[in-house]
Write an enzyme that holds these catalytic residues in place. Structure first.
Site, mmCIF file in Angstrom:
data_model
loop_
_atom_site.group_PDB
_atom_site.id
_atom_site.type_symbol
_atom_site.label_atom_id
_atom_site.label_comp_id
_atom_site.label_asym_id
_atom_site.label_seq_id
_atom_site.Cartn_x
_atom_site.Cartn_y
_atom_site.Cartn_z
ATOM 1 C CB CYS A 50 -1.249 -0.721 -4.748
ATOM 2 S SG CYS A 50 -0.352 0.218 -3.508
ATOM 3 C CB CYS A 53 1.066 1.755 -7.163
ATOM 4 S SG CYS A 53 1.927 0.237 -6.630
ATOM 5 C CG HIS A 113 2.967 -2.996 -4.696
ATOM 6 N ND1 HIS A 113 2.015 -2.211 -4.086
ATOM 7 C CD2 HIS A 113 2.634 -4.279 -4.415
ATOM 8 C CE1 HIS A 113 1.135 -2.994 -3.480
ATOM 9 N NE2 HIS A 113 1.488 -4.252 -3.657
ATOM 10 C CG ASN A 153 1.294 -0.670 12.154
ATOM 11 O OD1 ASN A 153 2.087 -0.965 13.047
ATOM 12 N ND2 ASN A 153 0.029 -0.433 12.369
ATOM 13 N N GLY A 159 -1.656 -5.522 11.168
ATOM 14 C CA GLY A 159 -2.790 -4.705 10.744
ATOM 15 C C GLY A 159 -2.472 -3.745 9.620
ATOM 16 C CB SER A 161 -4.585 -1.493 5.176
ATOM 17 O OG SER A 161 -3.935 -0.244 5.041
ATOM 18 C CG HIS A 164 3.373 0.863 -2.064
ATOM 19 N ND1 HIS A 164 3.215 0.799 -3.424
ATOM 20 C CD2 HIS A 164 4.322 1.802 -1.834
ATOM 21 C CE1 HIS A 164 4.040 1.684 -3.987
ATOM 22 N NE2 HIS A 164 4.714 2.300 -3.036
ATOM 23 C CG HIS A 166 2.730 2.848 3.614
ATOM 24 N ND1 HIS A 166 2.500 1.516 3.381
ATOM 25 C CD2 HIS A 166 1.788 3.234 4.516
ATOM 26 C CE1 HIS A 166 1.453 1.118 4.090
ATOM 27 N NE2 HIS A 166 1.005 2.135 4.792
ATOM 28 C CD GLN A 168 -0.580 5.231 9.073
ATOM 29 O OE1 GLN A 168 -1.445 6.082 9.279
ATOM 30 N NE2 GLN A 168 -0.757 3.958 9.347
ATOM 31 C CG HIS A 281 9.740 7.149 21.417
ATOM 32 N ND1 HIS A 281 9.678 6.036 22.212
ATOM 33 C CD2 HIS A 281 8.473 7.371 20.969
ATOM 34 C CE1 HIS A 281 8.424 5.594 22.234
ATOM 35 N NE2 HIS A 281 7.679 6.376 21.484
ATOM 36 C CE LYS A 311 4.924 -11.271 24.809
ATOM 37 N NZ LYS A 311 4.697 -12.404 25.722
ATOM 38 C CD GLN A 323 5.469 -14.933 30.408
ATOM 39 O OE1 GLN A 323 4.732 -14.906 29.434
ATOM 40 N NE2 GLN A 323 6.368 -15.875 30.598
HETATM 41 ZN ZN LIG Z 1 11.270 5.261 23.354
HETATM 42 ZN ZN LIG Z 2 1.761 -0.166 -4.370
#
Ligand SMILES: [Zn+2]
Ligand SMILES: [Zn+2]
Ligand SMILES: [Zn+2]
Length: 338
Positions: A50, A53, A113, A153, A159, A161, A164, A166, A168, A281, A311, A323
């Site tokens: 990783c 780590c 991790h 994410n 997606g 990757s 661990h 974290h 962004q 936000h 979905k 929808q």
């Molecule tokens: Zn918002």
């Molecule tokens: Zn890790």
């Protein structure tokens, strides 16, 4: 007689001023869509492969320190770079481009991790909140940075990757699209009604209660009336504050608490480490007060009816209007029940 729980209708999102189509009767239709493999791999506390780590080398050869709480570094493959020269190209308003200076960072929540927000200790999650505040202030102070977008994410389905824990932080010169839309709506609402759209919305949701999933002294989590994703939620500050650094110490603890409780609920829903995109936000950092903004977060999870059935926003949704089949009220009841 029209039935909101059964008949097709559309609902308005006052933050983006867009509509969502709701078709509850379709929950009866047979499902023949994609069935994804369930990721049940148990993660170790430390993974030698990783790049997040402690002590491990990242791409490019930089070695992480033996960190013991949170750890922040500049993204090795940043989408935005500081020092990008300012320039603009406009040909008849049809070929329009602007240079975009910025800075992208990664925040590791923990040296371990195999943790997620749902199973981190509240005191450790509070350190993550403190790190978010520090980064918001530090990046926001840079003259070329006008917006600091903190987002996570989570899960291969989204997606991500690396499992661990974290997030962004992409900080940019321009105001991102979603924030720009919301800012226009918040300003328009205040101009027309003299109040804050999200203060009013939170008050109505707390009074009704049918879409409230979690609450504590400083925050509430609701499935918004206009939700697009099946189990989408918003975490809204009860007090009108415009950005994360305005939180008191107690409110920072409350933010850690509601994030832990909301993500734990998600994990219990389909008995899986729930995938999602999560983001704050808040007000821009362009040097003006922007007190029209009201601090909140959006959880956008892709799962629909099990750990493997998700979905998709395709077809009509890509070309016309998003929808959903299950109603926001039904989704909130499901989340409250687990
Ligand atoms: Zn918002
Ligand atoms: Zn890790
Ligand atoms: Zn407000």
């Amino acid at each position: 007689m029209f039935d909101w729980t059964k008949d097709p209708h559309r609902r308005f999102n006052p933050l983006t001023r867009e509509w969502v189509l709701v078709s509850p009767h379709r929950t009866l239709r047979p499902w023949q869509g994609q069935v994804e493999e369930e990721a049940v791999a148990v993660q170790p506390e430390y993974d030698a492969n990783c790049y997040l780590c402690p002590g491990n080398a990242r791409a490019g050869g930089v070695r992480n320190p033996a960190y013991s709480a949170t750890f922040v570094f500049d993204n090795d493959f940043a989408a935005l770079k500081p020092g990008t020269p300012v320039d603009r190209y406009d040909r008849d308003g049809l070929f329009l481009a602007e240079s975009e200076p910025g800075l992208c960072r990664v925040v590791c929540f923990s040296p371990r991790h195999n943790l997620t927000m749902a199973n981190m200790e509240p005191a450790d999650l509070r350190k993550v909140v403190d790190t978010w505040v520090e980064q918001y202030l530090e990046l926001g102070e840079r003259p070329e940075i006008n917006y600091v977008q903190i987002f996570e994410n989570r899960g291969a389905m989204m997606g991500a990757s690396n499992p661990h824990p974290h997030c962004q932080i992409w900080s940019s010169h321009a105001l991102p699209n979603e924030v720009f839309k919301e800012q226009e709506s918040l300003l328009g609402w205040r101009e027309q009604r003299g109040t804050c759209l999200l203060c009013e919305y939170a008050r109505l949701e707390l009074a009704g209660g049918e879409r409230v999933v979690e609450e504590n002294a400083a925050f509430l989590t609701v499935v918004p009336f206009w939700a697009v994703w099946p189990f989408e939620t918003m975490v809204i500050a009860r007090r009108h504050i415009s950005s994360i650094e305005q939180l008191t110490g107690e409110e920072r603890d409350a933010l850690a608490d509601i994030l832990k409780r909301t993500t734990a609920r998600y994990d219990r829903l389909f008995n899986v480490s729930f995938p999602y995109s999560l983001g704050f936000h808040q007000r821009p950092t362009d040097g003006t007060p922007h007190d029209e903004h009201h601090l909140h977060l959006h959880f956008y999870p892709p799962l629909l009816r099990s750990a493997t059935v998700r979905k998709f926003l395709v077809g009509y949704e890509m070309l016309a209007t998003p929808q959903r089949d299950i109603t926001a009220e039904w989704a909130a009841a499901r989340l409250r029940a687990v």
